[in-house]
Design a protein around this motif. Structure first.
Motif: not given
Length: 188
Positions: A1-4, A30, A33-34, A37-38, A180
């Motif tokens: 997971m990542a903040v886009r 993915t 999920s990202d 998180e974002t 971001v």
């Protein structure tokens, strides 16, 4: 997971209709999920694919109403039906809306009070949600993103004029700008 990064008003992906999702694969999982998180990091109550630079017809949502009923999910290839929109002027407090792609600003916008959302989830299972109030507003806002419309595009005078002035002052309205959550502070 990542903040886009969240794309800012002016990028073509925000102003073009998104394409239907056809590949329900690990890449889509993915992305979703990202997006959650974002959305949570921003913080927001909804986030559409185009807002993270992906021109696909999907959005995430997360909202708790006054009765502590929580709604959280992803709507893929959604369809949306709404009740008629009131002809009355929007209330500056009750109808104030914001957007992560026009960060730090809120303007009143009249929306339909009720909506019916039909979509599929990550496992391609169809679902339907009848929504009223803010959840209906969230669905309308995110669905607009999938058609290339930002809420500021729907504003009436004098709010449209103020939004245009803010966009010019912040040098938005051109391709390639983003922020971001958790790194950039665009709230002022």
């Amino acid at each position: 997971m990542a903040v886009r990064p969240i794309v800012i008003s002016g990028d073509p992906v925000l102003h073009s209709p998104a394409s239907p999702v056809v590949d329900f694969d690990d890449g889509l999982r993915t992305l979703v999920s990202d997006m959650f998180e974002t959305m949570d990091a921003a913080p927001g109550v909804g986030l559409a694919g185009p807002q993270v630079g992906v021109g696909l017809r999907l959005f995430t949502f997360g909202y708790s109403d006054d009765d502590d009923v929580s709604w959280r999910g992803v709507a893929i290839n959604p369809e949306l039906w709404i009740t008629p929109v009131s002809a009355h002027a929007p209330d500056e407090d009750e109808d104030a809306e914001g957007c992560l792609s026009f960060p730090g600003e809120r303007f009143p916008l009249q929306r339909a009070r009720s909506a019916l959302l039909r979509a599929v989830d990550l496992d391609q299972r169809p679902f339907e949600i009848r929504a009223d109030g803010w959840l209906a507003r969230i669905f309308q806002h995110e669905f607009d993103h999938l058609d290339g419309t930002l809420y500021v595009d729907r504003l009436e005078h004098p709010y449209a004029k103020v939004a245009a002035k803010i966009e010019r002052k912040r040098s938005w309205g051109v391709p390639g700008q983003s922020w971001v959550p958790g790194i950039d502070n665009l709230e002022s």
